[in-house]
Design a protein around this motif. Structure first.
Motif, PDB file in Angstrom:
ATOM      1  N   THR A  42       0.803  -1.224   0.000  1.00  0.00           N
ATOM      2  CA  THR A  42       0.000   0.000   0.000  1.00  0.00           C
ATOM      3  C   THR A  42       0.834   1.271   0.000  1.00  0.00           C
ATOM      4  O   THR A  42       0.292   2.351  -0.207  1.00  0.00           O
ATOM      5  CB  THR A  42      -0.952   0.030   1.211  1.00  0.00           C
ATOM      6  OG1 THR A  42      -0.188  -0.082   2.408  1.00  0.00           O
ATOM      7  CG2 THR A  42      -1.955  -1.104   1.121  1.00  0.00           C
ATOM      8  N   ASN A  43       2.139   1.180   0.213  1.00  0.00           N
ATOM      9  CA  ASN A  43       2.997   2.365   0.190  1.00  0.00           C
ATOM     10  C   ASN A  43       3.459   2.729  -1.218  1.00  0.00           C
ATOM     11  O   ASN A  43       3.997   3.814  -1.415  1.00  0.00           O
ATOM     12  CB  ASN A  43       4.214   2.165   1.094  1.00  0.00           C
ATOM     13  CG  ASN A  43       3.808   2.036   2.541  1.00  0.00           C
ATOM     14  OD1 ASN A  43       2.884   2.692   2.995  1.00  0.00           O
ATOM     15  ND2 ASN A  43       4.486   1.161   3.260  1.00  0.00           N
ATOM     16  N   GLN A  69      -2.305   4.371  -6.995  1.00  0.00           N
ATOM     17  CA  GLN A  69      -2.842   4.371  -5.637  1.00  0.00           C
ATOM     18  C   GLN A  69      -2.099   5.362  -4.763  1.00  0.00           C
ATOM     19  O   GLN A  69      -0.968   5.749  -5.056  1.00  0.00           O
ATOM     20  CB  GLN A  69      -2.812   2.977  -5.023  1.00  0.00           C
ATOM     21  CG  GLN A  69      -1.455   2.476  -4.604  1.00  0.00           C
ATOM     22  CD  GLN A  69      -1.516   1.120  -3.918  1.00  0.00           C
ATOM     23  OE1 GLN A  69      -2.576   0.533  -3.729  1.00  0.00           O
ATOM     24  NE2 GLN A  69      -0.367   0.606  -3.540  1.00  0.00           N
ATOM     25  N   ARG A  71      -2.306   7.424  -0.520  1.00  0.00           N
ATOM     26  CA  ARG A  71      -2.904   7.567   0.807  1.00  0.00           C
ATOM     27  C   ARG A  71      -3.674   8.880   0.850  1.00  0.00           C
ATOM     28  O   ARG A  71      -3.226   9.898   0.331  1.00  0.00           O
ATOM     29  CB  ARG A  71      -1.822   7.574   1.878  1.00  0.00           C
ATOM     30  CG  ARG A  71      -0.955   6.349   1.885  1.00  0.00           C
ATOM     31  CD  ARG A  71      -1.453   5.386   2.878  1.00  0.00           C
ATOM     32  NE  ARG A  71      -0.590   4.206   2.877  1.00  0.00           N
ATOM     33  CZ  ARG A  71      -0.426   3.460   3.931  1.00  0.00           C
ATOM     34  NH1 ARG A  71      -1.020   3.751   5.043  1.00  0.00           N
ATOM     35  NH2 ARG A  71       0.326   2.394   3.862  1.00  0.00           N
ATOM     36  N   THR A  79      -7.040   6.362   4.699  1.00  0.00           N
ATOM     37  CA  THR A  79      -7.582   5.610   3.572  1.00  0.00           C
ATOM     38  C   THR A  79      -6.517   5.408   2.511  1.00  0.00           C
ATOM     39  O   THR A  79      -5.736   6.306   2.228  1.00  0.00           O
ATOM     40  CB  THR A  79      -8.773   6.386   2.960  1.00  0.00           C
ATOM     41  OG1 THR A  79      -9.747   6.612   3.982  1.00  0.00           O
ATOM     42  CG2 THR A  79      -9.396   5.632   1.820  1.00  0.00           C
ATOM     43  N   THR A  80      -6.501   4.227   1.905  1.00  0.00           N
ATOM     44  CA  THR A  80      -5.707   3.963   0.709  1.00  0.00           C
ATOM     45  C   THR A  80      -6.695   3.833  -0.439  1.00  0.00           C
ATOM     46  O   THR A  80      -7.630   3.040  -0.362  1.00  0.00           O
ATOM     47  CB  THR A  80      -4.895   2.660   0.844  1.00  0.00           C
ATOM     48  OG1 THR A  80      -4.027   2.770   1.972  1.00  0.00           O
ATOM     49  CG2 THR A  80      -4.070   2.403  -0.404  1.00  0.00           C
TER      50      THR A  80
END
Length: 187
Positions: A42-43, A69, A71, A79-80
């Motif tokens: 997610t980063n 994507q 943050r 939220t992502t």
């Protein structure tokens, strides 16, 4: 026969792509089994993934995803979110088709309950982005997740994948629909 197909799916997911995976997601509905591999965490600024669903009655569904994507926050909730495309290809006996759906997803984390998150994803493909026996396609998935250990979570939710059939068949077909449960392992 079902056990053999699920075993083949799990073994194929466990091969070489896992060496590069960010996470692996396995889920079941009453009529289907799905495996999904996402290659980044997610980063990262992008997310690329691939998946396979076996639906009872010899329906095979493949997907390839590519999203930008990042943050953000919804209210004060971390939220992502991702925006991009989902390519879906399906084969069911004498019919087959696919589409390139445009849409995205969001995962909202609940800080007051560490480990709890909610994810929603929606992709839609109009007829111009559909091919084969598909005239349009809608993919929706909603889930609630709880991270039980640092690198694994359990989840439950709802999956809906629908296509309108092109001539001469006409009509809607729910390629996959139902309440789901599963696990996600992070690498």
């Amino acid at each position: 026969m079902k056990v053999t197909r699920v075993s083949v799916m799990l073994l194929s997911l466990a091969s070489a792509p896992l060496a590069y995976a960010g996470d692996v997601d396995l889920s079941l509905t009453n009529d289907s089994a799905k495996g999904q591999v996402n290659f980044f965490n997610t980063n990262n600024d992008t997310q690329v993934g691939a998946g396979y669903t076996y639906h009872e009655g010899s329906r095979h569904i493949f997907n390839v995803d590519a999203h930008a994507q990042g943050r953000t926050a919804i209210g004060n909730l971390p939220t992502t979110a991702g925006l991009g495309v989902k390519g879906i290809f399906w084969d069911d006996d004498s019919l087959d088709g696919g589409a390139l759906g445009i849409g995205g997803y969001a995962t909202v984390n609940i800080p007051r309950v560490p480990g709890l998150s909610f994810t929603g994803g929606l992709h839609y493909a109009p007829s111009i982005l559909s091919f084969g026996d598909s005239d349009d396609m809608t993919s929706l998935e909603l889930r609630g997740s709880y991270r039980i250990i640092r690198n694994a979570e359990v989840f439950a939710g709802y999956r809906y994948l629908n296509t309108e059939l092109d001539s001469p068949y006409r009509g809607d077909v729910n390629l996959d629909e139902g309440v789901l449960a599963g696990i996600k392992v992070f690498f």
